[in-house]
Write an enzyme that holds these catalytic residues in place. Structure first.
Site, PDB file in Angstrom:
ATOM      1  N   PHE A   9      18.845  10.641   0.970  1.00 35.28           N
ATOM      2  CA  PHE A   9      19.540  11.120  -0.236  1.00 35.28           C
ATOM      3  C   PHE A   9      19.619  12.654  -0.284  1.00 35.28           C
ATOM      4  N   ASP A  57      16.549  11.801  12.193  1.00 38.06           N
ATOM      5  CA  ASP A  57      16.316  10.770  11.178  1.00 38.06           C
ATOM      6  C   ASP A  57      16.063   9.425  11.868  1.00 38.06           C
ATOM      7  N   THR A  90      15.577   4.624   8.645  1.00 38.72           N
ATOM      8  CA  THR A  90      14.850   3.515   8.026  1.00 38.72           C
ATOM      9  C   THR A  90      15.798   2.849   7.028  1.00 38.72           C
ATOM     10  N   THR A 150       7.143  17.524  -3.582  1.00 36.01           N
ATOM     11  CA  THR A 150       7.473  16.979  -4.893  1.00 36.01           C
ATOM     12  C   THR A 150       6.520  17.496  -5.967  1.00 36.01           C
ATOM     13  N   ASP A 151       6.987  17.486  -7.209  1.00 40.99           N
ATOM     14  CA  ASP A 151       6.110  17.858  -8.331  1.00 40.99           C
ATOM     15  C   ASP A 151       5.019  16.805  -8.569  1.00 40.99           C
ATOM     16  N   GLU A 152       5.188  15.615  -7.964  1.00 40.29           N
ATOM     17  CA  GLU A 152       4.216  14.544  -8.214  1.00 40.29           C
ATOM     18  C   GLU A 152       2.833  14.855  -7.649  1.00 40.29           C
ATOM     19  N   TYR A 179       2.209   7.180  -2.587  1.00 40.33           N
ATOM     20  CA  TYR A 179       3.269   8.119  -2.202  1.00 40.33           C
ATOM     21  C   TYR A 179       2.854   9.560  -2.472  1.00 40.33           C
ATOM     22  N   LYS A 187       2.119  12.883   0.015  1.00 43.69           N
ATOM     23  CA  LYS A 187       2.862  14.145  -0.067  1.00 43.69           C
ATOM     24  C   LYS A 187       1.887  15.303  -0.302  1.00 43.69           C
ATOM     25  N   ARG A 193      19.914   2.695  -9.659  1.00 41.79           N
ATOM     26  CA  ARG A 193      19.671   1.278  -9.964  1.00 41.79           C
ATOM     27  C   ARG A 193      20.358   0.894 -11.263  1.00 41.79           C
ATOM     28  N   TYR A 229      10.882   0.459 -17.252  1.00 41.81           N
ATOM     29  CA  TYR A 229       9.453   0.137 -17.102  1.00 41.81           C
ATOM     30  C   TYR A 229       8.705   0.460 -18.392  1.00 41.81           C
ATOM     31  N   ASN A 267      12.921   8.204 -20.019  1.00 47.36           N
ATOM     32  CA  ASN A 267      13.740   7.222 -19.303  1.00 47.36           C
ATOM     33  C   ASN A 267      14.695   6.481 -20.241  1.00 47.36           C
TER      34      ASN A 267
HETATM   35  P1  NAD Z   1      15.076   9.145   0.986  1.00 48.72           P
HETATM   36  O1  NAD Z   1      14.122   8.012   1.024  1.00 48.72           O
HETATM   37  O2  NAD Z   1      16.412   8.960   0.366  1.00 48.72           O
HETATM   38  O3  NAD Z   1      15.327   9.696   2.464  1.00 48.72           O
HETATM   39  C1  NAD Z   1      14.300   9.826   3.408  1.00 48.72           C
HETATM   40  C2  NAD Z   1      14.941   9.953   4.791  1.00 48.72           C
HETATM   41  O4  NAD Z   1      13.897  10.148   5.762  1.00 48.72           O
HETATM   42  C3  NAD Z   1      15.721   8.706   5.230  1.00 48.72           C
HETATM   43  O5  NAD Z   1      16.966   9.086   5.795  1.00 48.72           O
HETATM   44  C4  NAD Z   1      14.816   8.066   6.266  1.00 48.72           C
HETATM   45  O6  NAD Z   1      15.532   7.330   7.260  1.00 48.72           O
HETATM   46  C5  NAD Z   1      14.124   9.285   6.861  1.00 48.72           C
HETATM   47  N1  NAD Z   1      12.829   8.965   7.483  1.00 48.72           N
HETATM   48  C6  NAD Z   1      11.825   8.216   6.951  1.00 48.72           C
HETATM   49  N2  NAD Z   1      10.803   8.136   7.825  1.00 48.72           N
HETATM   50  C7  NAD Z   1      11.154   8.872   8.910  1.00 48.72           C
HETATM   51  C8  NAD Z   1      10.519   9.183  10.133  1.00 48.72           C
HETATM   52  N3  NAD Z   1       9.287   8.723  10.427  1.00 48.72           N
HETATM   53  N4  NAD Z   1      11.166   9.961  11.025  1.00 48.72           N
HETATM   54  C9  NAD Z   1      12.413  10.441  10.758  1.00 48.72           C
HETATM   55  N5  NAD Z   1      13.069  10.161   9.624  1.00 48.72           N
HETATM   56  C10 NAD Z   1      12.451   9.399   8.704  1.00 48.72           C
HETATM   57  O7  NAD Z   1      14.283  10.333   0.274  1.00 48.72           O
HETATM   58  P2  NAD Z   1      14.792  11.517  -0.661  1.00 48.72           P
HETATM   59  O8  NAD Z   1      14.758  11.072  -2.052  1.00 48.72           O
HETATM   60  O9  NAD Z   1      16.039  12.075  -0.099  1.00 48.72           O
HETATM   61  O10 NAD Z   1      13.604  12.565  -0.452  1.00 48.72           O
HETATM   62  C11 NAD Z   1      13.652  13.514   0.596  1.00 48.72           C
HETATM   63  C12 NAD Z   1      12.447  14.429   0.497  1.00 48.72           C
HETATM   64  O11 NAD Z   1      12.449  15.093  -0.750  1.00 48.72           O
HETATM   65  C13 NAD Z   1      11.110  13.700   0.590  1.00 48.72           C
HETATM   66  O12 NAD Z   1      10.222  14.508   1.346  1.00 48.72           O
HETATM   67  C14 NAD Z   1      10.648  13.597  -0.856  1.00 48.72           C
HETATM   68  O13 NAD Z   1       9.247  13.562  -0.942  1.00 48.72           O
HETATM   69  C15 NAD Z   1      11.207  14.893  -1.419  1.00 48.72           C
HETATM   70  N6  NAD Z   1      11.488  14.890  -2.860  1.00 48.72           N
HETATM   71  C16 NAD Z   1      12.287  13.931  -3.408  1.00 48.72           C
HETATM   72  C17 NAD Z   1      12.607  13.991  -4.774  1.00 48.72           C
HETATM   73  C18 NAD Z   1      13.522  12.972  -5.407  1.00 48.72           C
HETATM   74  O14 NAD Z   1      13.759  13.041  -6.606  1.00 48.72           O
HETATM   75  N7  NAD Z   1      14.098  12.021  -4.673  1.00 48.72           N
HETATM   76  C19 NAD Z   1      12.077  15.012  -5.557  1.00 48.72           C
HETATM   77  C20 NAD Z   1      11.247  15.981  -4.967  1.00 48.72           C
HETATM   78  C21 NAD Z   1      10.972  15.911  -3.618  1.00 48.72           C
HETATM   79  O1  TDX Z   2      14.086   0.341 -12.514  1.00 45.08           O
HETATM   80  C1  TDX Z   2      13.406   1.314 -12.832  1.00 45.08           C
HETATM   81  N1  TDX Z   2      13.045   1.471 -14.137  1.00 45.08           N
HETATM   82  C2  TDX Z   2      12.304   2.535 -14.566  1.00 45.08           C
HETATM   83  O2  TDX Z   2      12.010   2.648 -15.768  1.00 45.08           O
HETATM   84  C3  TDX Z   2      12.964   2.295 -11.864  1.00 45.08           C
HETATM   85  C4  TDX Z   2      13.332   2.125 -10.411  1.00 45.08           C
HETATM   86  C5  TDX Z   2      12.220   3.357 -12.315  1.00 45.08           C
HETATM   87  N2  TDX Z   2      11.894   3.484 -13.620  1.00 45.08           N
HETATM   88  C6  TDX Z   2      11.150   4.677 -14.085  1.00 45.08           C
HETATM   89  C7  TDX Z   2       9.957   5.091 -13.271  1.00 45.08           C
HETATM   90  C8  TDX Z   2       9.955   6.598 -13.460  1.00 45.08           C
HETATM   91  O3  TDX Z   2       9.335   6.920 -14.704  1.00 45.08           O
HETATM   92  O4  TDX Z   2      12.088   5.773 -13.956  1.00 45.08           O
HETATM   93  C9  TDX Z   2      11.425   6.973 -13.562  1.00 45.08           C
HETATM   94  C10 TDX Z   2      12.016   7.453 -12.237  1.00 45.08           C
HETATM   95  O5  TDX Z   2      11.655   6.505 -11.242  1.00 45.08           O
HETATM   96  P1  TDX Z   2      12.000   6.731  -9.694  1.00 45.08           P
HETATM   97  O6  TDX Z   2      13.456   6.916  -9.516  1.00 45.08           O
HETATM   98  O7  TDX Z   2      11.317   5.673  -8.909  1.00 45.08           O
HETATM   99  O8  TDX Z   2      11.373   8.184  -9.427  1.00 45.08           O
HETATM  100  P2  TDX Z   2       9.866   8.769  -9.523  1.00 45.08           P
HETATM  101  O9  TDX Z   2       8.847   7.713  -9.368  1.00 45.08           O
HETATM  102  O10 TDX Z   2       9.820   9.645 -10.739  1.00 45.08           O
HETATM  103  O11 TDX Z   2       9.864   9.670  -8.180  1.00 45.08           O
HETATM  104  C11 TDX Z   2      11.030  10.434  -7.816  1.00 45.08           C
HETATM  105  O12 TDX Z   2      10.865  11.796  -8.107  1.00 45.08           O
HETATM  106  C12 TDX Z   2       9.895  12.495  -7.373  1.00 45.08           C
HETATM  107  C13 TDX Z   2      11.315  10.260  -6.320  1.00 45.08           C
HETATM  108  O13 TDX Z   2      11.494   8.890  -6.021  1.00 45.08           O
HETATM  109  C14 TDX Z   2      10.217  10.869  -5.492  1.00 45.08           C
HETATM  110  O14 TDX Z   2      10.544  10.778  -4.100  1.00 45.08           O
HETATM  111  C15 TDX Z   2      10.056  12.310  -5.887  1.00 45.08           C
HETATM  112  O15 TDX Z   2       8.948  12.845  -5.226  1.00 45.08           O
END
Ligand code: NAD
Ligand code: TDX
Length: 332
Positions: free
Chosen positions: A12, A33, A36, A121-123, A148, A152, A191, A205, A247
């Site tokens: 993403f 990449d 997965t 991540t902020d988590e 998770y 991180k 979703r 949730y 949420n």
């Molecule tokens: P994502 O799950 O959409 O994408 C992860 C990508 O990494 C995928 O393309 C997957 O195929 C690849 N990957 C997984 N394992 C691998 C491996 N062993 N070798 C090579 N490639 C691999 O995740 P995202 O939401 O795009 O998050 C990307 C990064 O940003 C992560 O490090 C996540 O912790 C961080 N992050 C995400 C958010 C968020 O809101 N989604 C917020 C803050 C930080």
């Molecule tokens: O169906 C749902 N209903 C719901 O209430 C889902 C999938 C989630 N939730 C809630 C859980 C969280 O409070 O929504 C909020 C966001 O959920 P996610 O999209 O799973 O994100 P979160 O767990 O907050 O983590 C995301 O932000 C930080 C990313 O997935 C992480 O990769 C990133 O590090």
């Protein structure tokens, strides 16, 4: 012009970053990449072949990583197992990719002297109470809650140790929740949008009171480019756009923007250990490096994101049924 290696560039945020780099810089990009379940080659469709190359492989494959680092000026490390709910079900891949994979990249950066930016991540900071006025800063103690976020946090600490012990030229950023196109349908916002498109009621949730601090993926990308360009080696920067919403508010806005009725959602089984609130203070990035978000209007960004999911069913439909079966088996 530089040669960038982007790990996880078919995911993403990584794919949005690659698109942003192509549109806003002269850099050439190699994506590493594993593709997965979360990676999708078609997220890079339409990008010029002369500028973007995809290598399918694992960041934990030291020989492959070594070969790629030899031809790279800088690495941006997005690859991770990223979904909290999956980490509660099967933590092992989170250790393999987030911890061991990051270790392999750090060792390559050490051998080749390569500049590395680590995406986190902020988590890692755990959560805040709803009535706590404070926000996370770079000096907030680490206190992760889930498999998770603990992996991180572990990866961040490895980066810090490799900077201090071996002089690796790295920076770290910890960003809040991203939204935008190309996000897997397992995540909250896609979703619920795709549920509405399929005639399924959105699923919240618990009581839906948990707060996330939303930022558009393009603002995350501009912040990362700013850090690559001007960030001080060894430093950590928090990235956020002052987008706190609970949420329930997000689901209500999705329903409104999609022309559905208010209250038309289900409250479902809560996530185990569910973090209550995340909130980012990004003053350091704004003051020291002069960064500011370009997409501060959440309703506007969400409208465009909804339109993207309407227009791109072929991208998300293949993953939708399996994702809903996973959740249904857990009462979610
Ligand atoms: P994502 O799950 O959409 O994408 C992860 C990508 O990494 C995928 O393309 C997957 O195929 C690849 N990957 C997984 N394992 C691998 C491996 N062993 N070798 C090579 N490639 C691999 O995740 P995202 O939401 O795009 O998050 C990307 C990064 O940003 C992560 O490090 C996540 O912790 C961080 N992050 C995400 C958010 C968020 O809101 N989604 C917020 C803050 C930080
Ligand atoms: O169906 C749902 N209903 C719901 O209430 C889902 C999938 C989630 N939730 C809630 C859980 C969280 O409070 O929504 C909020 C966001 O959920 P996610 O999209 O799973 O994100 P979160 O767990 O907050 O983590 C995301 O932000 C930080 C990313 O997935 C992480 O990769 C990133 O590090």
């Amino acid at each position: 012009m530089s040669r960038l290696l982007v790990t996880g560039g078919a995911g993403f945020i990584g794919s949005n970053f690659v698109r942003y780099v192509v549109e806003n810089t002269d850099h050439e990009v190699t994506v590493l990449d594993k593709l997965t379940y979360a990676g999708n080659e078609s997220s890079l469709k339409g990008l010029p072949e002369a500028r973007v190359r995809l290598v399918r492989g694992d960041i934990a494959d030291a020989a492959l990583v070594d070969e790629l680092f030899a031809k790279t000026d800088a690495v941006v490390h997005y690859a991770a197992e990223s979904h909290n709910d999956n980490s509660l079900h099967d933590p092992r891949p989170f250790l393999d990719t987030n911890i061991v994979g990051t270790y392999v990249l750090l060792e390559a950066a050490r051998r080749h002297g390569t500049r590395l930016h680590h995406i986190s991540t902020d988590e890692v900071y755990g959560d805040l109470e709803l009535d706590d006025p404070s926000r996370f800063t770079e000096s907030t103690p680490y206190n992760p809650s889930s498999p998770y976020s603990s992996t991180k946090a572990g990866s961040d600490l490895l980066v810090r140790a490799w900077v201090r012990s071996f002089g690796v030229r790295a920076t770290i950023s910890n960003c809040s929740n991203n939204y935008g196109p190309y996000q897997h349908v397992e995540k909250f916002i896609p979703r619920q949008i795709t549920n509405v498109l399929r005639g399924i009621r959105p699923k919240l949730y618990g009581a839906g009171e948990n707060v996330r601090d939303w930022i558009h993926a393009d603002d995350h990308s501009s912040a990362v480019l700013t850090i690559l360009d001007k960030g001080e080696l060894g430093e950590t920067y928090l990235i956020g756009a002052d987008g706190e919403k609970n949420n329930k508010q997000v689901v209500e806005l999705i329903l409104e923007l999609m022309g559905a009725s208010s209250g038309d959602y289900d409250l479902v089984t809560d996530r185990a250990g569910h973090d209550m609130r995340y909130a980012i203070d990004s003053s350091k990035l704004r003051t020291d490096l002069g960064w500011a978000p370009a997409f501060p209007d959440f309703a506007e960004g969400l409208t465009a994101t909804i339109q993207w999911y309407r227009d791109n069913e072929a991208w998300w439909a293949p993953a939708k049924d399996a994702t809903e079966r996973f959740y249904a088996a857990r009462g979610q």
